[in-house]
Design a protein around this motif. Structure first.
Motif, PDB file in Angstrom:
ATOM      1  N   LEU A   1       0.775  -0.988  -0.091  1.00 39.40           N
ATOM      2  CA  LEU A   1      -0.173   0.063  -0.149  1.00 39.40           C
ATOM      3  C   LEU A   1       1.067   0.995  -0.042  1.00 39.40           C
ATOM      4  O   LEU A   1       1.761   1.168   1.298  1.00 39.40           O
ATOM      5  N   GLU A   2       0.652   2.602  -0.853  1.00 35.16           N
ATOM      6  CA  GLU A   2       1.341   3.478  -1.009  1.00 35.16           C
ATOM      7  C   GLU A   2      -0.156   4.841  -1.293  1.00 35.16           C
ATOM      8  O   GLU A   2      -0.507   4.036  -2.072  1.00 35.16           O
ATOM      9  N   GLY A   3      -0.315   5.560   0.096  1.00 36.26           N
ATOM     10  CA  GLY A   3      -1.038   5.917  -0.225  1.00 36.26           C
ATOM     11  C   GLY A   3      -2.091   5.669  -0.346  1.00 36.26           C
ATOM     12  O   GLY A   3      -3.413   4.722   0.225  1.00 36.26           O
ATOM     13  N   ASN A   4      -2.936   5.984  -1.969  1.00 37.29           N
ATOM     14  CA  ASN A   4      -4.414   5.572  -1.768  1.00 37.29           C
ATOM     15  C   ASN A   4      -4.559   3.906  -2.708  1.00 37.29           C
ATOM     16  O   ASN A   4      -5.723   3.631  -3.550  1.00 37.29           O
ATOM     17  N   THR A   5      -2.998   3.773  -3.223  1.00 37.89           N
ATOM     18  CA  THR A   5      -3.124   3.007  -4.105  1.00 37.89           C
ATOM     19  C   THR A   5      -1.871   1.639  -4.283  1.00 37.89           C
ATOM     20  O   THR A   5      -1.118   1.835  -2.801  1.00 37.89           O
ATOM     21  N   LEU A   6      -2.731   0.395  -4.093  1.00 35.78           N
ATOM     22  CA  LEU A   6      -2.606  -1.131  -3.923  1.00 35.78           C
ATOM     23  C   LEU A   6      -1.857  -1.466  -4.795  1.00 35.78           C
ATOM     24  O   LEU A   6      -2.402  -1.526  -5.891  1.00 35.78           O
ATOM     25  N   THR A   7      -0.714  -1.935  -4.878  1.00 40.43           N
ATOM     26  CA  THR A   7      -0.244  -2.991  -5.904  1.00 40.43           C
ATOM     27  C   THR A   7      -0.943  -4.458  -5.241  1.00 40.43           C
ATOM     28  O   THR A   7       0.311  -4.286  -4.080  1.00 40.43           O
ATOM     29  N   VAL A   8      -0.777  -5.416  -6.432  1.00 42.91           N
ATOM     30  CA  VAL A   8      -1.224  -6.647  -5.436  1.00 42.91           C
ATOM     31  C   VAL A   8      -0.929  -7.625  -6.798  1.00 42.91           C
ATOM     32  O   VAL A   8      -0.712  -7.145  -7.862  1.00 42.91           O
TER      33      VAL A   8
ATOM     34  N   VAL B   1       0.164  -8.905 -11.459  1.00 40.56           N
ATOM     35  CA  VAL B   1       0.690  -7.511 -10.795  1.00 40.56           C
ATOM     36  C   VAL B   1      -0.021  -6.347 -11.262  1.00 40.56           C
ATOM     37  O   VAL B   1      -0.451  -6.216 -12.332  1.00 40.56           O
ATOM     38  N   ILE B   2      -1.562  -6.187 -10.195  1.00 33.19           N
ATOM     39  CA  ILE B   2      -2.160  -5.199 -10.864  1.00 33.19           C
ATOM     40  C   ILE B   2      -2.670  -3.844  -9.532  1.00 33.19           C
ATOM     41  O   ILE B   2      -1.631  -4.067  -8.215  1.00 33.19           O
ATOM     42  N   MET B   3      -2.396  -2.601  -9.873  1.00 33.36           N
ATOM     43  CA  MET B   3      -3.060  -1.351  -9.234  1.00 33.36           C
ATOM     44  C   MET B   3      -3.770  -1.373  -9.128  1.00 33.36           C
ATOM     45  O   MET B   3      -4.787  -1.059 -10.450  1.00 33.36           O
ATOM     46  N   VAL B   4      -4.345  -0.965  -7.861  1.00 32.75           N
ATOM     47  CA  VAL B   4      -5.710  -0.287  -7.667  1.00 32.75           C
ATOM     48  C   VAL B   4      -5.779   0.482  -6.839  1.00 32.75           C
ATOM     49  O   VAL B   4      -5.108   0.238  -6.069  1.00 32.75           O
ATOM     50  N   LYS B   5      -6.472   1.634  -6.677  1.00 29.78           N
ATOM     51  CA  LYS B   5      -6.582   2.457  -5.784  1.00 29.78           C
ATOM     52  C   LYS B   5      -8.492   2.069  -4.817  1.00 29.78           C
ATOM     53  O   LYS B   5      -8.903   0.945  -5.490  1.00 29.78           O
ATOM     54  N   THR B   6      -7.527   2.700  -3.989  1.00 31.89           N
ATOM     55  CA  THR B   6      -9.131   2.563  -2.345  1.00 31.89           C
ATOM     56  C   THR B   6     -10.096   3.356  -3.299  1.00 31.89           C
ATOM     57  O   THR B   6     -10.172   4.414  -3.437  1.00 31.89           O
ATOM     58  N   PRO B   7     -11.449   2.937  -2.474  1.00 26.95           N
ATOM     59  CA  PRO B   7     -12.026   1.751  -2.426  1.00 26.95           C
ATOM     60  C   PRO B   7     -11.922   0.495  -2.591  1.00 26.95           C
ATOM     61  O   PRO B   7     -11.982   0.488  -4.406  1.00 26.95           O
ATOM     62  N   VAL B   8     -11.450  -0.627  -2.088  1.00 29.93           N
ATOM     63  CA  VAL B   8     -10.653  -1.944  -2.794  1.00 29.93           C
ATOM     64  C   VAL B   8     -11.322  -3.053  -2.243  1.00 29.93           C
ATOM     65  O   VAL B   8     -11.664  -2.479  -0.681  1.00 29.93           O
ATOM     66  N   LEU B   9     -11.959  -3.865  -2.913  1.00 25.31           N
ATOM     67  CA  LEU B   9     -11.903  -5.661  -2.004  1.00 25.31           C
ATOM     68  C   LEU B   9     -10.926  -6.368  -2.822  1.00 25.31           C
ATOM     69  O   LEU B   9     -10.815  -6.564  -3.977  1.00 25.31           O
ATOM     70  N   LEU B  10      -9.940  -6.773  -1.152  1.00 22.69           N
ATOM     71  CA  LEU B  10      -9.175  -8.231  -1.730  1.00 22.69           C
ATOM     72  C   LEU B  10      -9.312  -9.314  -1.656  1.00 22.69           C
ATOM     73  O   LEU B  10     -10.220  -9.570  -0.672  1.00 22.69           O
ATOM     74  N   THR B  11      -9.514 -10.433  -1.915  1.00 16.19           N
ATOM     75  CA  THR B  11      -9.524 -11.621  -1.429  1.00 16.19           C
ATOM     76  C   THR B  11      -8.024 -12.424  -1.543  1.00 16.19           C
ATOM     77  O   THR B  11      -7.304 -12.132  -2.556  1.00 16.19           O
ATOM     78  N   VAL B  12      -7.253 -12.568  -0.351  1.00 14.14           N
ATOM     79  CA  VAL B  12      -6.458 -13.637  -0.619  1.00 14.14           C
ATOM     80  C   VAL B  12      -5.991 -14.581  -0.679  1.00 14.14           C
ATOM     81  O   VAL B  12      -7.512 -15.943   0.025  1.00 14.14           O
ATOM     82  N   THR B  13      -5.180 -15.241  -0.929  1.00 16.05           N
ATOM     83  CA  THR B  13      -4.594 -17.355  -0.805  1.00 16.05           C
ATOM     84  C   THR B  13      -4.108 -16.860   0.517  1.00 16.05           C
ATOM     85  O   THR B  13      -3.410 -16.145   1.556  1.00 16.05           O
ATOM     86  N   LYS B  14      -3.743 -18.481   0.857  1.00 13.97           N
ATOM     87  CA  LYS B  14      -3.262 -19.214   1.863  1.00 13.97           C
ATOM     88  C   LYS B  14      -2.054 -18.059   2.186  1.00 13.97           C
ATOM     89  O   LYS B  14      -0.632 -18.249   3.222  1.00 13.97           O
ATOM     90  N   GLU B  15      -1.211 -18.546   1.059  1.00 16.67           N
ATOM     91  CA  GLU B  15       0.413 -18.226   0.744  1.00 16.67           C
ATOM     92  C   GLU B  15       0.476 -16.541   1.128  1.00 16.67           C
ATOM     93  O   GLU B  15       1.702 -16.239   1.393  1.00 16.67           O
ATOM     94  N   ILE B  16      -0.348 -15.929   1.447  1.00 17.25           N
ATOM     95  CA  ILE B  16      -0.070 -14.177   1.318  1.00 17.25           C
ATOM     96  C   ILE B  16       0.661 -13.869   2.929  1.00 17.25           C
ATOM     97  O   ILE B  16       1.523 -13.684   3.557  1.00 17.25           O
ATOM     98  N   ASN B  17       0.416 -14.885   3.435  1.00 16.28           N
ATOM     99  CA  ASN B  17       0.896 -14.721   4.928  1.00 16.28           C
ATOM    100  C   ASN B  17       1.136 -15.891   6.130  1.00 16.28           C
ATOM    101  O   ASN B  17       0.624 -16.934   5.766  1.00 16.28           O
ATOM    102  N   VAL B  18       1.690 -16.057   7.762  1.00 18.32           N
ATOM    103  CA  VAL B  18       1.377 -17.285   7.960  1.00 18.32           C
ATOM    104  C   VAL B  18       0.242 -16.133   8.794  1.00 18.32           C
ATOM    105  O   VAL B  18       1.032 -15.059   9.587  1.00 18.32           O
ATOM    106  N   PRO B  19      -1.058 -16.385   9.359  1.00 15.69           N
ATOM    107  CA  PRO B  19      -1.129 -15.936  10.122  1.00 15.69           C
ATOM    108  C   PRO B  19      -0.517 -16.051  11.807  1.00 15.69           C
ATOM    109  O   PRO B  19      -0.165 -16.857  12.194  1.00 15.69           O
ATOM    110  N   ARG B  20      -0.677 -14.686  12.563  1.00 11.51           N
ATOM    111  CA  ARG B  20      -0.493 -15.034  13.996  1.00 11.51           C
ATOM    112  C   ARG B  20      -0.617 -15.688  15.277  1.00 11.51           C
ATOM    113  O   ARG B  20      -2.389 -15.620  15.143  1.00 11.51           O
TER     114      ARG B  20
END
Lengths: 417, 262
Positions: free
Chosen positions: B150-157, B167-186
């Motif tokens: 996230l930079e300013g109101n632009t997301l690079t996803v 790789v997509i650039m999109v401005k907020t407001p936006v909805l993202l659906t995420v995969t399991k690979e994105i992180n390891v939940p704490r």
């Protein structure tokens, strides 16, 4: 009145500890820890500390979480489940949590800041140095001495079979040490004993090489000799001459953690065994269909549930005791339960837990046959590990029966003072 | 500072579903529920964005059962607020109805910059609620996101697709659906849990968000039957004259079954 309903907070805490253990205390890691032996892996200690499970019962203003003993017992059960070799439970539930909590209760601010708080953060190790070459259970008969010189105490003596000496030496830390500070009163030898906190790196402390233990390999067991060790008076724990009583309280807390972790280890052994006995066929029938095995499983399960109930009742009694006595400083005698009544329950838990986990591991090994005797499963490591509690860690098993007998029959039937 | 809403499903813990061996029916009545796995990834990502950029994370769920313990876990993981839309009618809601309910709740919450959802739920795995919700709210949706900056109101996803990544650039407001690979939940610490227990979990009913009429009418999708697949072992015995021949036959059999590439 006791309520068995787990609070939302307890449920979430148990879930969090389970999730952490699923990631970090995997069967492969536990096997590696047991094979490799001590020192205990620092990353696991730091992880457990970050999670908040080490000395969770220490009040928040002293760096802990202020958990009650019921919650801490539920946590210890999870730790015993994921490391059934009980190295983790021995080092960080029984010793650090059981004794660390008690050290914190009687220590000065200096000891708290220098040792207790860093141990809660997983940086240092604090433990109990009770056993001496003459034995462990006869606390009143120990020979370590301390004499006062100005604002210091001079300690001389030897401690053996002490958990975590290598870890304390490597990470820094120290031990609760009792020393005789007055003459032996034949009819009351438990008097005139004073408790101290002895830093492992104090001048005059010589740490001996760890023993080559049979089990719970990931945590060291060693000892140390004290030759004219000069300890400031602010390292004294509690009042002069009352060390024996404080020690019994420390044992109470440590033994409760042992009972809880053994319930967890037992559950783990059964959980690992059940799929196998359902799958493995002998003479065309799953092992689980043979009454010889099914009945043993049922008995172990019943005993485990009984142990868990005993642990929870005992933890509940401890919570009432500490609520009445006040934390962190003991201000009065407990009201609802006499300390000796609590000690009876503690001893029942300490007796039953290790024997039950040992029996479960032994039975599982027999059900699995030759496979159970291999290192493919954790049964043999659990068997070796919980044996440390059977042979005497945190008090010999027969001592527990003496405590129970004393409460049932009266003090006059105690076989020896 | 971004205001992030994370949609969590209080899903059936599929690892604990038992199957009736005779009928193959799933015995879901007693199965425990938990935050759907991918939704936990969404929550983790929201908390990471908050840690880096500040802002606020609101956990939101639409549920027939009381999900307060699961939402308390979300608070312990780092959400600032937690809201459940609890109503027995949600029990049989389809993805369109759930999307409508969530949309109304989000309108009631007010402004937002990012909505995060899991790529799908662990129990029904339709993958529809996220994109449908974006459609109802009239905002862009980017699905299968495995990396967010996230930079300013632009997301690079970064989107992880089957055979490529975009790789997509999109401005907020936006909805993202995420995969399991994105992180390891704490895993929340015990102190996080203690602090979370002092926070409030808000419960709204459908009436509170003005959902009625056609939005909770008969589901468009009717689930006719759900049963567990029957997996039978093939009982193939791999044999050969030598270990080398046995290994070769094993590899051939695995290729034939499509387990490994030929």
């Amino acid at each position: 009145m006791y309520d068995f309903t787990e609070t939302e907070e307890q449920k979430l805490m148990v879930k969090a500890v389970k999730e952490w253990c699923e990631r970090h205390l995997t069967p492969e890691r536990v096997r590696e820890m047991d094979d490799k032996g001590h020192p205990y892996p620092k990353d696991i200690v730091e992880g457990l500390a970050s999670l908040g499970v080490i000395m969770g019962t220490v009040p928040q203003e002293h760096g802990g979480l202020g958990l009650d003993w019921k919650t801490q017992a539920l946590i210890a059960e999870v730790i015993g489940y994921y490391d059934p070799t009980v190295a983790t439970a021995a080092g960080f539930m029984a010793v650090e949590t059981g004794w660390g909590f008690t050290i914190n209760r009687y220590c000065s601010e200096v000891v708290r800041e220098k040792y207790v708080k860093p141990a809660i953060r997983g940086e240092k190790f604090v433990g109990i140095g009770a056993t001496e070459p003459i034995g462990g259970s006869d606390v009143a008969g120990h020979r370590t001495t301390a004499r006062k010189e100005g604002d210091y105490w001079i300690l001389n003596g030897e401690k053996t079979f002490i958990s975590g000496t290598e870890e304390a030496k490597l990470w820094g830390g120290g031990y609760w040490v009792n020393a005789r500070t007055g003459p032996v009163i034949p009819e009351a030898p438990h008097r005139n004993i004073t408790a101290f906190f002895v830093p492992i790196d104090a001048e005059g402390v010589e740490v001996i090489e760890p023993y080559r233990d049979a089990g719970r390999m990931a945590i060291s067991t060693g000892g140390f000799v004290m030759k004219d060790v000069k300890i400031p008076d602010e390292y004294r724990l509690g009042e002069v001459g009352k060390g024996f009583y404080y020690t019994m309280e420390g044992f109470d807390n440590a033994r409760l953690m042992i009972g809880a972790s053994c319930a967890g280890a037992t559950r783990r052994i059964l959980d690992d065994a059940i799929p196998y006995i359902k799958e493995r066929k002998v003479f065309g029938m799953p092992l689980a269909k043979y009454e010889a095995i099914q009945f043993e499983l049922a008995e172990l399960y019943m005993e485990m549930e009984a142990l868990k109930l005993m642990v929870m009742k005992t933890a509940w009694m401890q919570d009432i005791r500490y609520k009445e006595e006040g934390l962190p400083v003991k201000v009065s005698e407990a009201k609802t339960f006499k300390p000796t009544e609590i000690a009876k329950w503690i001893s029942m838990v300490k007796w039953k837990g290790p024997f039950l986990a040992l029996k479960a591991a032994e039975k599982a090994m027999i059900w699995f046959g030759a496979a159970g005797y291999t290192k493919e499963y954790l049964f043999e490591a659990a068997w070796r590990g919980v044996m440390s509690y059977v042979v005497g860690a945190e008090g010999g098993q027969n001592i527990q029966k003496i405590v129970i007998g004393r409460e049932l029959l009266g003090k006059e039937y105690v076989p020896y003072k | 500072m971004p205001r992030i809403i994370v949609c969590l499903k209080y899903a059936i813990d599929v690892s604990q579903i038992k199957v009736d061996s005779a009928t193959r029916k799933l015995l879901i009545a007693d199965a425990p529920r938990k935050i759907s796995d991918f939704d936990k990834n969404a929550l983790e990502e929201a908390v990471k964005i908050k840690v880096k950029h500040g802002g606020e994370v609101i956990a939101l769920t639409a549920t027939a059962e009381n999900a307060s313990t699961a939402l308390r876990e979300a608070l312990a993981m780092g959400a600032d607020k937690a809201i459940q839309i609890q109503d027995p009618n949600i029990q049989n809601a389809d993805t369109m109805m759930v999307s409508n309910i969530l949309a109304e709740a989000i309108r009631k919450i007010g402004s937002f910059d990012i909505i995060l959802c899991g790529e799908a739920s662990i129990d029904s795995y339709s993958g529809q609620v996220g994109p449908r919700l974006a459609e109802v709210l009239g905002i862009p949706a980017v699905t299968y996101v495995s990396k967010v900056t996230l930079e300013g109101n632009t997301l690079t996803v970064e989107r992880s697709l089957e055979d490529c990544s975009e790789v997509i650039m999109v401005k907020t407001p936006v909805l993202l659906t995420v995969t399991k690979e994105i992180n390891v939940p704490r895993v929340p610490t015990l102190m996080d849990i203690i602090k979370a227990s002092k926070k409030e979990v808000l419960t709204w009913t459908l009436a509170d968000i003005d959902v009625k009429g056609e939005k909770i009418a008969t589901p468009s999708i009717k689930v006719v039957d759900v049963s567990a697949p029957k997996i039978e072992r093939k009982r193939i015995k791999i044999s050969g004259e030598s270990p080398k021949e046995i290994a070769e036959n094993l590899v051939k059999a695995l290729i034939q079954e499509g387990v490994i590439g030929g």
